[in-house]
Design a protein around this motif. Structure first.
Motif, mmCIF file in Angstrom:
data_model
loop_
_atom_site.group_PDB
_atom_site.id
_atom_site.type_symbol
_atom_site.label_atom_id
_atom_site.label_comp_id
_atom_site.label_asym_id
_atom_site.label_seq_id
_atom_site.Cartn_x
_atom_site.Cartn_y
_atom_site.Cartn_z
ATOM 1 N N ASN A 1 0.816 -1.220 0.000
ATOM 2 C CA ASN A 1 0.000 0.000 0.000
ATOM 3 C C ASN A 1 0.848 1.268 0.000
ATOM 4 O OD1 ASN A 1 -2.330 -1.495 -0.059
ATOM 5 N ND2 ASN A 1 -2.777 -1.290 2.119
ATOM 6 N N MET B 1 1.856 2.099 -3.440
ATOM 7 C CA MET B 1 0.783 2.724 -4.198
ATOM 8 C C MET B 1 0.669 4.208 -3.838
ATOM 9 S SD MET B 1 -3.146 1.485 -4.755
ATOM 10 C CE MET B 1 -3.931 2.325 -3.408
ATOM 11 N N ASP C 1 -3.551 1.655 10.535
ATOM 12 C CA ASP C 1 -4.890 1.092 10.664
ATOM 13 C C ASP C 1 -5.328 1.337 12.101
ATOM 14 O OD1 ASP C 1 -7.117 -0.539 10.942
ATOM 15 O OD2 ASP C 1 -6.301 -2.113 9.647
ATOM 16 N N THR D 1 -7.640 0.347 13.738
ATOM 17 C CA THR D 1 -8.165 -0.818 14.456
ATOM 18 C C THR D 1 -7.196 -1.182 15.579
ATOM 19 O OG1 THR D 1 -8.921 -1.595 12.300
ATOM 20 C CG2 THR D 1 -9.079 -3.155 14.099
ATOM 21 N N ALA E 1 -6.362 3.068 7.209
ATOM 22 C CA ALA E 1 -6.998 2.043 6.373
ATOM 23 C C ALA E 1 -8.374 1.644 6.900
ATOM 24 C CB ALA E 1 -6.100 0.812 6.283
ATOM 25 N N ALA E 2 -8.643 1.919 8.168
ATOM 26 C CA ALA E 2 -9.933 1.523 8.727
ATOM 27 C C ALA E 2 -11.021 2.550 8.409
ATOM 28 C CB ALA E 2 -9.812 1.343 10.234
ATOM 29 N N PHE F 1 -0.547 -10.193 -6.402
ATOM 30 C CA PHE F 1 0.829 -9.722 -6.173
ATOM 31 C C PHE F 1 1.764 -10.271 -7.250
ATOM 32 C CE2 PHE F 1 -0.186 -9.133 -1.454
ATOM 33 C CZ PHE F 1 -0.149 -7.751 -1.521
ATOM 34 N N GLY G 1 -9.345 -2.573 7.021
ATOM 35 C CA GLY G 1 -8.005 -2.067 6.729
ATOM 36 C C GLY G 1 -7.187 -3.098 5.971
ATOM 37 N N SER G 2 -7.292 -4.356 6.386
ATOM 38 C CA SER G 2 -6.540 -5.420 5.712
ATOM 39 C C SER G 2 -7.083 -5.665 4.306
ATOM 40 C CB SER G 2 -6.623 -6.720 6.505
ATOM 41 O OG SER G 2 -6.127 -6.513 7.804
ATOM 42 N N SER H 1 -7.973 -3.356 2.335
ATOM 43 C CA SER H 1 -7.740 -2.189 1.484
ATOM 44 C C SER H 1 -6.697 -2.450 0.393
ATOM 45 C CB SER H 1 -7.328 -0.975 2.328
ATOM 46 O OG SER H 1 -6.069 -1.210 2.918
ATOM 47 N N VAL H 2 -5.995 -3.591 0.437
ATOM 48 C CA VAL H 2 -5.068 -3.933 -0.650
ATOM 49 C C VAL H 2 -5.791 -4.078 -1.993
ATOM 50 C CG1 VAL H 2 -3.183 -5.014 0.624
ATOM 51 C CG2 VAL H 2 -5.168 -6.373 -0.007
ATOM 52 N N ALA I 1 -7.425 -1.993 -3.473
ATOM 53 C CA ALA I 1 -7.221 -0.778 -4.288
ATOM 54 C C ALA I 1 -5.996 -0.932 -5.186
ATOM 55 C CB ALA I 1 -7.073 0.443 -3.381
ATOM 56 N N GLN I 2 -4.943 -1.587 -4.636
ATOM 57 C CA GLN I 2 -3.765 -1.879 -5.465
ATOM 58 C C GLN I 2 -4.120 -2.832 -6.596
ATOM 59 O OE1 GLN I 2 -0.215 -3.552 -3.630
ATOM 60 N NE2 GLN I 2 -1.002 -2.923 -1.671
ATOM 61 N N ARG J 1 -5.994 -1.577 -9.620
ATOM 62 C CA ARG J 1 -5.115 -0.833 -10.513
ATOM 63 C C ARG J 1 -4.500 -1.723 -11.593
ATOM 64 N NH1 ARG J 1 -1.804 3.935 -7.697
ATOM 65 N NH2 ARG J 1 -3.925 4.623 -7.327
ATOM 66 N N ARG K 1 -5.231 -0.017 -14.945
ATOM 67 C CA ARG K 1 -4.123 0.750 -15.514
ATOM 68 C C ARG K 1 -3.019 -0.088 -16.109
ATOM 69 N NH1 ARG K 1 -2.212 5.195 -11.124
ATOM 70 N NH2 ARG K 1 -4.241 6.034 -10.555
ATOM 71 N N ARG L 1 3.111 -11.444 -0.293
ATOM 72 C CA ARG L 1 3.590 -10.482 -1.294
ATOM 73 C C ARG L 1 5.070 -10.732 -1.555
ATOM 74 N NH1 ARG L 1 6.246 -5.410 -1.035
ATOM 75 N NH2 ARG L 1 5.748 -4.072 -2.824
#
Lengths: 148, 426
Positions: free
Chosen positions: A12, A15, A92, A94, A125-126, B19, B56-57, B59-60, B62-63, B66, B70, B336
């Protein structure tokens, strides 16, 4: 050429680095993304300006790809009084150690004489704000500082 | 015919597959990369294995989006290798094949089954709570899972076990930002979970959970925490956190007892119902339970020799990644790193001319899967639908029915109640 140095665990931060580089390049800047693990800290003093980005891992530790960069700086202790830097952190909320990683890196750079410009950017991220929006918004806020 | 660029097929769109695509794209700007996925929707373990309250975990993704938006990577969803396409077809069409199908099956507890006490895999439970279309829990005729009962045993001491404990203990109104399947969660907890016993084989200092995951449970306001099996343990961070939680949580309504150095050995018929027999350093004790959930790791869901089993896919052009390769070890971040290493091996094999671009690529199989394929645009329609139909504060409401996923992906006209209109396909 502004170096954008990232350390990441899940990708992340990379990115975020890409997004910040895109924003700077689209707005008249010249930025290049480099992984901290592929960067020689001996070059840092001569960069003039750099952006550092890192996530936080586990109990507030540095990610595996940030740690060697941090350790190399700590060991070689270069004089960074000629360096200005901006800092962006990922975390995060959390977990109670949210966003620690970037504070650890920024504190070491400051200790070595580097001067931070702007506020430390943060992404949680949360929360629902996307990383791209947070990173780009932060880079936008940074621009006047860079121009000054 | 010798091609000019590599044609790469990745099997599975979970984190390891995505990945791998990232690192292979970095190695070759011009390679043709296709990610095949058995479901109509991408991201595998991120969508269905990461706990729904750990956004949160997740959220990868979004990568990974792409890659498709893209980086010119193709998503070929709703295509099962071994069924819709044979592995041999794939091997003829692509220069490089990267199996990334993960490990789909919960490792079992070696105890006899009990008619009144279901033994459920943690992976199956979390998949169900993540809205997976193939729900593999004991269910009623209406398709909803049967209640777990008041007394639940969780076997295992890793992060997946901690996910299960938290998902069963956290008050139902505290799943605000999650994409949990509320209907299934409420059905599982309908009898009211009152007590959770967590059995871990290791002493507390060697427990596999991350301290942050453990503390998340200890911090729940509604739980009363207790423990056994730590008397002889040297001080450690986990024990310190546990002792503090024990001292302050005496009034919690839901009891969680952590048993360390404890190994379940049998599920027995007791006078009042099922009994889980557990061996510790102090001997054998029995615990009344209504359900047992095992979080003991994962293995491949298909037997070797099955055409859909990754064990059957081999050859000089085949490079497995992720859990398939390492036996189910490590977090998303660790995998990864493993994908990066495998991509490096592939690049090295190409450099040494062990791999030479010669295959025709996706075009050679496109006709055969045209009727079933869900492409990235199809997934985007499902994604938009899920984001538009969720309750406020929620990231999405997942479609749990494959036929409905396909109807949305293909933008077929649908009735107001969300079902397909027959004969609407063109």
């Amino acid at each position: 050429m502004t170096k954008i140095l990232f350390g990441t665990e899940s990708g992340n931060s990379e990115m975020a680095a890409d997004d910040i580089a895109d924003f700077l390049n689209d707005n008249g800047g010249e930025a290049e993304v480099v992984a901290m693990e592929d960067y020689d800290v001996a070059d840092l003093a001569a960069e003039g300006f750099a952006v550092v980005i890192t996530s936080t891992y586990g109990e507030g530790e540095l990610p595996e790809t940030t740690q060697p960069f941090y350790d190399a700086l700590k060991e070689s202790r270069p004089d960074l009084s000629g360096l200005r830097f901006a800092a962006f952190g990922l975390g995060d909320s959390t977990y109670e150690t949210y966003g620690n990683g970037i504070d650890i890196v920024a504190a070491l750079l400051a200790e070595l004489g580097a001067v931070q410009v702007g506020e430390t950017g943060r992404h949680d991220a949360a929360k629902t704000v996307t990383l791209t929006d947070a990173a780009t918004g932060w880079a936008e806020g940074l621009q006047p500082t860079l121009a000054a | 015919m010798t091609g000019t660029s590599f044609k790469i097929a990745i099997i599975g769109s979970g984190p390891s597959g995505c990945f791998a695509a990232q690192f292979l794209r970095k190695a070759w700007k011009d390679a043709e990369i296709t990610i095949f996925e058995a479901l109509p929707v991408p991201y595998g373990l991120v969508r269905y294995g990461v706990a729904p309250d750990h956004q949160g975990s997740k959220s990868v993704t979004a990568q990974f989006a792409r890659l498709f938006e893209r980086e010119g990577v193709r998503f070929a969803g709703n295509v099962t290798i071994g069924e819709d396409l044979t592995f041999e077809d794939l091997a003829a069409a692509f220069d490089i094949i990267v199996p990334a199908t993960g490990l789909g099956c919960d490792r079992r507890l070696p105890v006899e089954a009990h008619p009144d006490c279901p033994v459920i895999g943690a992976g199956a439970l979390i998949r169900a709570l993540n809205g997976h279309p193939d729900m593999a829990l004991p269910a009623h005729a209406d398709g909803l899972p049967r209640p777990l009962g008041a007394r639940v045993a969780v076997v295992g001491n890793g992060n997946v076990a901690m996910d299960v404990v938290r998902l069963l203990a956290k008050p139902l109104d505290q799943f605000g930002g999650s994409d949990i399947d509320d209907t299934r969660l409420a059905a599982l907890r309908r009898r009211g979970v009152a007590r959770i016993d967590v059995f871990g084989r290791s002493p507390i200092g060697a427990a596999k959970f991350d301290l942050s995951m453990f503390k998340e449970i200890l911090g729940l306001a509604n739980v009363r925490v207790s423990q056994s099996g730590t008397a002889a343990c040297p001080p450690c961070d986990a024990l310190e956190a546990l002792s503090a939680a024990e001292a302050r949580s005496a009034n919690g309504a839901l009891s969680i007892h952590f048993h360390f150095g404890a190994q379940p050995i049998a599920l027995l018929h007791g006078p009042h119902g099922p009994l889980l027999s557990v061996e510790t350093g102090d001997g054998i004790a029995s615990h009344e339970v209504d359900s047992v959930i095992t979080a003991l790791g994962f293995h491949d869901s298909r037997p070797s020799g099955h055409p859909c089993s990754a064990q059957s896919w081999s050859g000089a052009q085949v490079f497995p990644v992720g859990w398939l390769q390492n036996g189910g070890k490590g977090t998303i971040a660790a995998n990864r790193k493993s994908a990066k290493e495998t991509a490096g091996e592939i690049a090295a094999a190409a450099k040494d001319r062990h791999l030479v671009p010669a295959a025709p690529g996706f075009a050679a199989v496109a006709d055969r899967i045209a009727d079933t394929l869900v492409d990235y645009e199809g997934w985007c329609r499902i994604d938009a639908h899920e984001r538009a139909t969720c309750a406020p504060g929620r990231p999405r409401l997942k479609l749990t029915d494959r036929a409905e996923m396909l109807a949305v992906a293909r933008a077929l006209p649908r009735d107001a109640d969300g079902t397909d209109r027959p004969h609407a396909a063109h």
